[in-house]
Design a protein around this motif. Structure first.
Motif, PDB file in Angstrom:
ATOM      1  N   PHE B  32       0.426  61.272  10.220  1.00 50.35           N
ATOM      2  CA  PHE B  32      -0.357  60.067   9.959  1.00 50.35           C
ATOM      3  C   PHE B  32      -0.876  60.073   8.525  1.00 50.35           C
ATOM      4  O   PHE B  32      -2.083  60.175   8.266  1.00 50.35           O
ATOM      5  CB  PHE B  32      -1.501  59.951  10.972  1.00 50.35           C
ATOM      6  N   TYR B  36      -0.356  55.567  -1.640  1.00 47.89           N
ATOM      7  CA  TYR B  36      -0.567  54.320  -2.357  1.00 47.89           C
ATOM      8  C   TYR B  36      -0.447  54.566  -3.856  1.00 47.89           C
ATOM      9  O   TYR B  36      -0.788  55.647  -4.343  1.00 47.89           O
ATOM     10  CB  TYR B  36      -1.957  53.731  -2.065  1.00 47.89           C
ATOM     11  N   GLN B  38      -1.728  52.886  -7.505  1.00 50.70           N
ATOM     12  CA  GLN B  38      -2.637  51.924  -8.131  1.00 50.70           C
ATOM     13  C   GLN B  38      -2.431  51.956  -9.638  1.00 50.70           C
ATOM     14  O   GLN B  38      -2.816  52.931 -10.302  1.00 50.70           O
ATOM     15  CB  GLN B  38      -4.093  52.193  -7.778  1.00 50.70           C
ATOM     16  N   LYS B  42      -5.165  47.214 -11.392  1.00 57.18           N
ATOM     17  CA  LYS B  42      -4.491  46.513 -10.304  1.00 57.18           C
ATOM     18  C   LYS B  42      -4.985  46.983  -8.943  1.00 57.18           C
ATOM     19  O   LYS B  42      -5.766  47.923  -8.825  1.00 57.18           O
ATOM     20  CB  LYS B  42      -2.974  46.719 -10.404  1.00 57.18           C
ATOM     21  N   VAL B  43      -4.462  46.323  -7.915  1.00 49.45           N
ATOM     22  CA  VAL B  43      -4.820  46.616  -6.533  1.00 49.45           C
ATOM     23  C   VAL B  43      -3.919  47.740  -6.002  1.00 49.45           C
ATOM     24  O   VAL B  43      -2.758  47.821  -6.382  1.00 49.45           O
ATOM     25  CB  VAL B  43      -4.626  45.340  -5.692  1.00 49.45           C
ATOM     26  N   PRO B  44      -4.436  48.604  -5.140  1.00 49.36           N
ATOM     27  CA  PRO B  44      -3.562  49.611  -4.534  1.00 49.36           C
ATOM     28  C   PRO B  44      -2.382  48.979  -3.802  1.00 49.36           C
ATOM     29  O   PRO B  44      -2.520  47.914  -3.185  1.00 49.36           O
ATOM     30  CB  PRO B  44      -4.489  50.335  -3.560  1.00 49.36           C
ATOM     31  N   LEU B  46       0.843  49.901  -1.095  1.00 53.62           N
ATOM     32  CA  LEU B  46       1.383  50.855  -0.131  1.00 53.62           C
ATOM     33  C   LEU B  46       2.795  51.259  -0.520  1.00 53.62           C
ATOM     34  O   LEU B  46       3.664  50.413  -0.723  1.00 53.62           O
ATOM     35  CB  LEU B  46       1.385  50.230   1.266  1.00 53.62           C
ATOM     36  N   TYR B  49       4.414  55.406   4.442  1.00 53.13           N
ATOM     37  CA  TYR B  49       3.577  55.680   5.601  1.00 53.13           C
ATOM     38  C   TYR B  49       4.335  56.576   6.563  1.00 53.13           C
ATOM     39  O   TYR B  49       5.537  56.819   6.376  1.00 53.13           O
ATOM     40  CB  TYR B  49       3.131  54.368   6.280  1.00 53.13           C
ATOM     41  N   THR B  50       3.633  57.044   7.564  1.00 55.46           N
ATOM     42  CA  THR B  50       4.176  58.036   8.487  1.00 55.46           C
ATOM     43  C   THR B  50       4.797  59.200   7.713  1.00 55.46           C
ATOM     44  O   THR B  50       5.853  59.725   8.071  1.00 55.46           O
ATOM     45  CB  THR B  50       5.202  57.413   9.461  1.00 55.46           C
ATOM     46  N   GLN B  55       7.881  51.982   2.371  1.00 51.32           N
ATOM     47  CA  GLN B  55       7.523  50.590   2.612  1.00 51.32           C
ATOM     48  C   GLN B  55       8.593  49.691   1.990  1.00 51.32           C
ATOM     49  O   GLN B  55       9.212  50.026   0.965  1.00 51.32           O
ATOM     50  CB  GLN B  55       6.140  50.302   2.019  1.00 51.32           C
ATOM     51  N   TYR B  87      -2.663  57.852  -4.524  1.00 52.10           N
ATOM     52  CA  TYR B  87      -3.614  58.317  -3.517  1.00 52.10           C
ATOM     53  C   TYR B  87      -2.900  58.583  -2.191  1.00 52.10           C
ATOM     54  O   TYR B  87      -2.097  57.761  -1.742  1.00 52.10           O
ATOM     55  CB  TYR B  87      -4.691  57.262  -3.250  1.00 52.10           C
ATOM     56  N   GLN B  89      -3.638  59.110   1.927  1.00 52.46           N
ATOM     57  CA  GLN B  89      -4.643  58.605   2.875  1.00 52.46           C
ATOM     58  C   GLN B  89      -4.235  59.015   4.281  1.00 52.46           C
ATOM     59  O   GLN B  89      -3.095  58.818   4.686  1.00 52.46           O
ATOM     60  CB  GLN B  89      -4.729  57.081   2.801  1.00 52.46           C
ATOM     61  N   TYR B  91      -4.577  58.627   8.398  1.00 56.06           N
ATOM     62  CA  TYR B  91      -4.966  57.577   9.342  1.00 56.06           C
ATOM     63  C   TYR B  91      -4.777  58.030  10.789  1.00 56.06           C
ATOM     64  O   TYR B  91      -4.538  57.212  11.686  1.00 56.06           O
ATOM     65  CB  TYR B  91      -4.200  56.272   9.068  1.00 56.06           C
ATOM     66  N   PHE B  98      -9.168  58.727   1.979  1.00 52.97           N
ATOM     67  CA  PHE B  98      -8.234  58.866   0.875  1.00 52.97           C
ATOM     68  C   PHE B  98      -8.488  60.178   0.134  1.00 52.97           C
ATOM     69  O   PHE B  98      -9.607  60.702   0.134  1.00 52.97           O
ATOM     70  CB  PHE B  98      -8.419  57.722  -0.120  1.00 52.97           C
ATOM     71  N   GLY B  99      -7.440  60.655  -0.519  1.00 52.87           N
ATOM     72  CA  GLY B  99      -7.611  61.743  -1.457  1.00 52.87           C
ATOM     73  C   GLY B  99      -8.267  61.226  -2.733  1.00 52.87           C
ATOM     74  O   GLY B  99      -8.478  60.018  -2.901  1.00 52.87           O
TER      75      GLY B  99
END
Lengths: 122, 107
Positions: B32, B36, B38, B42-44, B46, B49-50, B55, B87, B89, B91, B98-99
């Protein structure tokens, strides 16, 4: 196209209140789990709160009892009511859509808004 | 709460280099784990995942691996547009943390 637009940030004195809004388009807020994530200046992101499609809500310990996440399904909008604000709440606040994956788990953020800055200072 | 620790905190590499970033969880989190990117101002975004699933739309030079407590993000051939802070993260369960981030620069 998925879009998230946050509004409501600003300068507020310690102890004050603000309500952030996040207007969504391109998907239905109530059918997804939606989050608020904040990022203090020069720091990494910090997850703040989630609201699931069924209405369950969760918060990071530092905001429990002070912040409330909610949504208006008719407006396809997410909210964060922030009370008893502290200096350490100063951050850019992002709303983020949650990604559902076959492997399970929640807490993955696949779309983020541009953020709204909240500054708590006297 | 589980802590996420990234290393290094920053790195400088040449275009075309292979870059590896490590993320360690203080307790096991199975797979999990997300990554990300960044970019400055700017915005993070993705990336993965997993632990290892790319993505949609993310270039194939990015890859992730690991499970349990130790994870890796690899950029197989660093490009100028990869300048960013990365980063990890977790979940597995709330709070989703987050790291502290790894800043990647071009040498």
């Amino acid at each position: 196209e998925v879009q998230l637009v946050e509004t409501g940030g600003g300068l507020i004195q310690p102890g004050g209140s603000l309500r952030l809004s996040c207007a969504a388009s391109g998907f239905t807020v109530s059918s997804n789990y939606m989050n608020w994530v904040r990022q203090a200046p020069g720091k990494g992101p910090e997850w703040v709160s989630v609201i699931y499609s069924g209405g369950e809500t969760y918060y990071v310990d530092s905001v429990k009892g002070r912040f409330t996440i909610s949504r208006d399904n008719s407006k396809n909008t997410l909210y964060l009511q922030m009370n008893s604000l502290r200096v350490e709440d100063t951050a850019v606040y992002y709303c983020a859509k949650g990604l559902v994956v076959v492997a399970g788990g929640s807490g993955i953020f696949d779309y983020w808004g541009q953020g709204t800055l909240v500054t708590v200072s006297s | 709460d589980i802590q996420m620790t990234q290393s290094p905190s920053s790195l400088s590499a040449s275009v075309g280099d292979r870059v590896t970033i490590t993320c360690r969880a203080s307790q096991g989190i199975s797979s999990f784990l997300a990554w990300y990117q960044q970019k400055p101002g700017k915005v993070p975004k993705l990336l993965i995942y997993t632990a290892s699933t790319l993505q949609s739309g993310v270039p194939s030079r990015f890859s992730g691996s690991g499970s349990g407590t130790d994870f890796t993000l690899t950029i197989s051939s660093l490009q100028p547009e990869d300048v960013a802070t990365y980063y990890c993260q977790k979940y597995d369960r709330a709070p989703w943390t987050f790291g502290q981030g790894t800043k990647v620069e071009i040498k």
